[in-house]
Design a protein around this motif. Structure first.
Motif, PDB file in Angstrom:
ATOM      1  N   GLY A  21       0.889  -1.161  -0.135  1.00 38.43           N
ATOM      2  CA  GLY A  21      -0.007  -0.145   0.030  1.00 38.43           C
ATOM      3  C   GLY A  21       0.739   1.006  -0.060  1.00 38.43           C
ATOM      4  N   PRO A  22       0.252   2.403  -0.068  1.00 39.29           N
ATOM      5  CA  PRO A  22       0.885   3.776   0.027  1.00 39.29           C
ATOM      6  C   PRO A  22       1.754   3.964   1.257  1.00 39.29           C
ATOM      7  N   ARG A  23       2.885   4.393   1.044  1.00 36.17           N
ATOM      8  CA  ARG A  23       3.619   4.711   2.261  1.00 36.17           C
ATOM      9  C   ARG A  23       4.280   6.103   2.208  1.00 36.17           C
ATOM     10  N   PHE A  24       4.291   6.970   3.351  1.00 35.28           N
ATOM     11  CA  PHE A  24       4.791   8.221   3.519  1.00 35.28           C
ATOM     12  C   PHE A  24       6.387   8.148   3.846  1.00 35.28           C
ATOM     13  N   ILE A  25       7.515   8.153   3.313  1.00 34.25           N
ATOM     14  CA  ILE A  25       8.742   7.947   3.567  1.00 34.25           C
ATOM     15  C   ILE A  25       9.287   9.168   4.134  1.00 34.25           C
ATOM     16  N   MET A  26       9.928   9.211   5.385  1.00 32.60           N
ATOM     17  CA  MET A  26      10.532  10.176   5.901  1.00 32.60           C
ATOM     18  C   MET A  26      11.851   9.987   6.171  1.00 32.60           C
ATOM     19  N   ASN A  27      12.976  11.001   5.988  1.00 32.82           N
ATOM     20  CA  ASN A  27      14.401  10.969   6.148  1.00 32.82           C
ATOM     21  C   ASN A  27      14.705  12.027   7.057  1.00 32.82           C
ATOM     22  N   ALA A  28      15.791  11.447   7.837  1.00 28.66           N
ATOM     23  CA  ALA A  28      16.436  12.350   8.768  1.00 28.66           C
ATOM     24  C   ALA A  28      15.468  13.370   9.558  1.00 28.66           C
ATOM     25  N   GLY A  29      15.080  12.468  10.318  1.00 34.59           N
ATOM     26  CA  GLY A  29      14.151  13.143  11.535  1.00 34.59           C
ATOM     27  C   GLY A  29      13.778  12.536  12.728  1.00 34.59           C
ATOM     28  N   ASN A  30      12.700  12.904  13.395  1.00 30.16           N
ATOM     29  CA  ASN A  30      12.671  12.095  14.737  1.00 30.16           C
ATOM     30  C   ASN A  30      11.119  12.030  15.019  1.00 30.16           C
ATOM     31  N   LEU A  31      11.007  11.173  16.034  1.00 31.84           N
ATOM     32  CA  LEU A  31       9.405  10.724  16.618  1.00 31.84           C
ATOM     33  C   LEU A  31       9.244  11.230  18.000  1.00 31.84           C
ATOM     34  N   GLN A  32       8.429  11.959  18.050  1.00 30.84           N
ATOM     35  CA  GLN A  32       8.060  12.468  19.685  1.00 30.84           C
ATOM     36  C   GLN A  32       6.774  11.936  19.795  1.00 30.84           C
ATOM     37  N   GLU A  33       6.621  11.267  20.826  1.00 30.53           N
ATOM     38  CA  GLU A  33       5.412  10.843  21.395  1.00 30.53           C
ATOM     39  C   GLU A  33       5.172  11.182  22.887  1.00 30.53           C
ATOM     40  N   VAL A  34       4.092  11.447  23.159  1.00 30.65           N
ATOM     41  CA  VAL A  34       3.704  12.062  24.578  1.00 30.65           C
ATOM     42  C   VAL A  34       2.732  11.218  25.248  1.00 30.65           C
ATOM     43  N   SER A  35       3.040  10.528  26.415  1.00 31.87           N
ATOM     44  CA  SER A  35       2.102   9.779  27.049  1.00 31.87           C
ATOM     45  C   SER A  35       1.139  10.877  28.308  1.00 31.87           C
ATOM     46  N   LYS A  36       0.167  11.103  27.909  1.00 30.72           N
ATOM     47  CA  LYS A  36      -0.552  11.880  28.654  1.00 30.72           C
ATOM     48  C   LYS A  36      -1.044  11.632  30.201  1.00 30.72           C
ATOM     49  N   LYS A  37      -0.840  10.112  30.253  1.00 30.43           N
ATOM     50  CA  LYS A  37      -1.116   9.594  31.369  1.00 30.43           C
ATOM     51  C   LYS A  37      -0.108   9.783  32.664  1.00 30.43           C
ATOM     52  N   ASN A  38       1.121   9.849  32.239  1.00 26.20           N
ATOM     53  CA  ASN A  38       2.172  10.105  33.193  1.00 26.20           C
ATOM     54  C   ASN A  38       3.232  11.325  32.634  1.00 26.20           C
ATOM     55  N   ALA A  39       2.663  12.183  31.749  1.00 30.99           N
ATOM     56  CA  ALA A  39       3.388  13.349  31.224  1.00 30.99           C
ATOM     57  C   ALA A  39       4.783  13.088  30.722  1.00 30.99           C
ATOM     58  N   LYS A  40       4.887  11.990  30.103  1.00 31.14           N
ATOM     59  CA  LYS A  40       6.040  11.405  29.698  1.00 31.14           C
ATOM     60  C   LYS A  40       6.425  11.568  28.204  1.00 31.14           C
ATOM     61  N   LEU A  41       7.539  12.222  27.762  1.00 28.06           N
ATOM     62  CA  LEU A  41       8.051  12.335  26.290  1.00 28.06           C
ATOM     63  C   LEU A  41       8.836  11.358  26.097  1.00 28.06           C
ATOM     64  N   SER A  42       8.711  10.624  24.973  1.00 27.59           N
ATOM     65  CA  SER A  42       9.560   9.840  24.240  1.00 27.59           C
ATOM     66  C   SER A  42      10.197  10.206  23.122  1.00 27.59           C
ATOM     67  N   LEU A  43      11.504  10.091  22.776  1.00 25.28           N
ATOM     68  CA  LEU A  43      12.255  10.737  21.391  1.00 25.28           C
ATOM     69  C   LEU A  43      12.761   9.728  20.704  1.00 25.28           C
ATOM     70  N   LEU A  44      12.511   9.543  19.509  1.00 25.86           N
ATOM     71  CA  LEU A  44      13.267   8.679  18.660  1.00 25.86           C
ATOM     72  C   LEU A  44      13.899   9.303  17.280  1.00 25.86           C
ATOM     73  N   TYR A  45      14.893   9.341  17.248  1.00 25.97           N
ATOM     74  CA  TYR A  45      15.689   9.847  16.101  1.00 25.97           C
ATOM     75  C   TYR A  45      15.983   8.693  15.031  1.00 25.97           C
ATOM     76  N   PHE A  46      15.628   8.935  13.824  1.00 33.20           N
ATOM     77  CA  PHE A  46      15.611   7.868  12.765  1.00 33.20           C
ATOM     78  C   PHE A  46      16.400   8.573  11.391  1.00 33.20           C
ATOM     79  N   ASP A  47      16.860   7.701  10.743  1.00 34.17           N
ATOM     80  CA  ASP A  47      17.527   8.136   9.193  1.00 34.17           C
ATOM     81  C   ASP A  47      16.490   8.032   8.308  1.00 34.17           C
ATOM     82  N   GLN A  48      15.353   6.908   8.462  1.00 36.05           N
ATOM     83  CA  GLN A  48      14.410   6.740   7.475  1.00 36.05           C
ATOM     84  C   GLN A  48      13.213   6.008   8.217  1.00 36.05           C
TER      85      GLN A  48
END
Length: 377
Positions: free
Chosen positions: A199-226
């Motif tokens: 199926g279709p994909r959105f390919i992103m390069n040289a970036g990061n993923l930020q996920e916030v857990s509202k339950k415990n106000a925790k931020l998770s940060l993940l860097y990726f090449d692709q």
């Protein structure tokens, strides 16, 4: 005689083409505006122009008729006012001989209209429809807008800073709140849409993923090449499309596929088929009506303004009547014969008056006006 025919045809062709192309330009512009929103959203200019040009055949079917009719009225009235027709009559040319160039031109327009109706109109309508559906169903139609926040769904927002001519996107931000407890934000330097077997994909390069857990106000940060973001759930599923009557070629109207939908829409299919067969016949009919307005009756020094007005009104009414019959799909056994009878009868009546037939009530009125003018003098 050939020189006279060519001369009259030139006199006819100039106003006919001017009127037809002027009307076509106005209508085409109004129709092309439908694609302006897609153009703003990233539709390539070349595709926009191609889609706009595909609208022309359907428009030309009607503007050619109007151009031929009013062009014939204008050209022959000019020849009449300049006494050129009178000189040709005095030289021994009959009305039928003078009308022959107009009839030749009407037959050429008839042939062009059959080509338009049988091939170019359904091709244009079908192609425009397919391209519009493909554009609307494509995610690129949404997110390729530059410099604004694009709403993919109520829970997903995409921002693109810039798009290169090659289709690559720069400065990407995707905010995903499909899981309210854990919203995710993707940021990447560049990316692109790609089609894969899954199926279709959105390919992103040289970036990061930020996920916030509202339950415990925790931020998770993940860097990726692709990173490949699955966007198949956002892509619309068109499925099998029903071909409307105006999108079908003639052979598809004569022999449509066997389905329940076809049985339901059969009156519309037959109406469309008869319309494509009948509409070109109006070219000859309208020319005879125009000729009746200019050449019917005897020569009048005061001009033929009244006769031309009646002919113009008659031609417009005949064309309106034909358009109305095309829209009627009930009682086909009555309507379909009328579709063919109207242009044939109108053309025959016009030919009768153009060849010397008389409108007695009109001539009596003109004679009374002449007498009244003489008495007043």
């Amino acid at each position: 005689m050939r020189n006279i025919n060519r001369y009259i045809m030139r006199q006819l062709a100039v106003p006919m083409l001017f009127i037809a192309f002027s009307l076509t330009g106005v209508i085409w512009l109004s129709q092309a505006l439908k694609f302006v929103e897609q153009l703003i959203n990233g539709l390539p200019v070349t595709t926009f122009l191609y889609l706009s040009l595909l609208l022309l055949p359907d428009i030309l079917r009607y503007t050619l008729l109007l151009g031929l009719f009013f062009g014939t009225l204008f050209a022959f009235n000019k020849l009449y006012s300049d006494s050129e027709l009178i000189v040709m009559w005095a030289a021994g040319l009959s009305k039928s001989a003078l009308a022959r160039p107009a009839i030749y031109l009407a037959l050429i327009v008839t042939l062009i209209m059959y080509i338009l109706g049988f091939i170019l109109v359904p091709f244009g309508n079908r192609t425009v429809s397919e391209m519009r559906v493909a554009w609307q169903d494509s995610l690129a139609a949404v997110v390729l807008r530059e410099g604004v926040f694009n709403t993919l769904t109520n829970d997903v927002t995409v921002y693109i800073r810039e798009k290169t001519p090659a289709g690559e996107m720069l400065g990407i931000l995707v905010h995903d709140e499909r899981v309210p407890e854990k919203p995710v934000t993707y940021m990447a330097e560049r990316g692109a849409f790609v089609k894969t077997d899954e199926g279709p994909r959105f390919i992103m390069n040289a970036g990061n993923l930020q996920e916030v857990s509202k339950k415990n106000a925790k931020l998770s940060l993940l860097y990726f090449d692709q990173y490949a973001l699955d966007i198949s759930q956002f892509e619309k599923k068109s499925g099998a499309r029903w071909l409307s009557p105006d999108h079908r070629y003639v052979w598809e109207l004569i022999n449509p596929e066997d389905s329940e939908r076809v049985q339901q829409e059969k009156p519309k299919l037959l109406s469309e088929l008869n319309q494509r067969l009948v509409l070109p016949l109006y070219a000859v009919a309208l020319v005879f009506i125009a000729l009746a307005g200019v050449m019917g009756g005897e020569f009048a020094r005061r001009g033929r303004g009244r006769q031309m007005g009646i002919a113009a009104a008659a031609g417009v009414l005949v064309l309106i009547g034909g358009m109305a019959l095309f829209r009627v799909t009930s009682q086909p056994m009555l309507v379909y014969p009328l579709m063919y009878l109207l242009p044939i009868a109108a053309g025959a009546i016009g030919a009768y008056f153009a060849g010397g037939g008389r409108l007695r009530f009109l001539e009596n009125r003109l004679d009374n006006d002449a007498v009244a003018s003489g008495d007043a003098g």
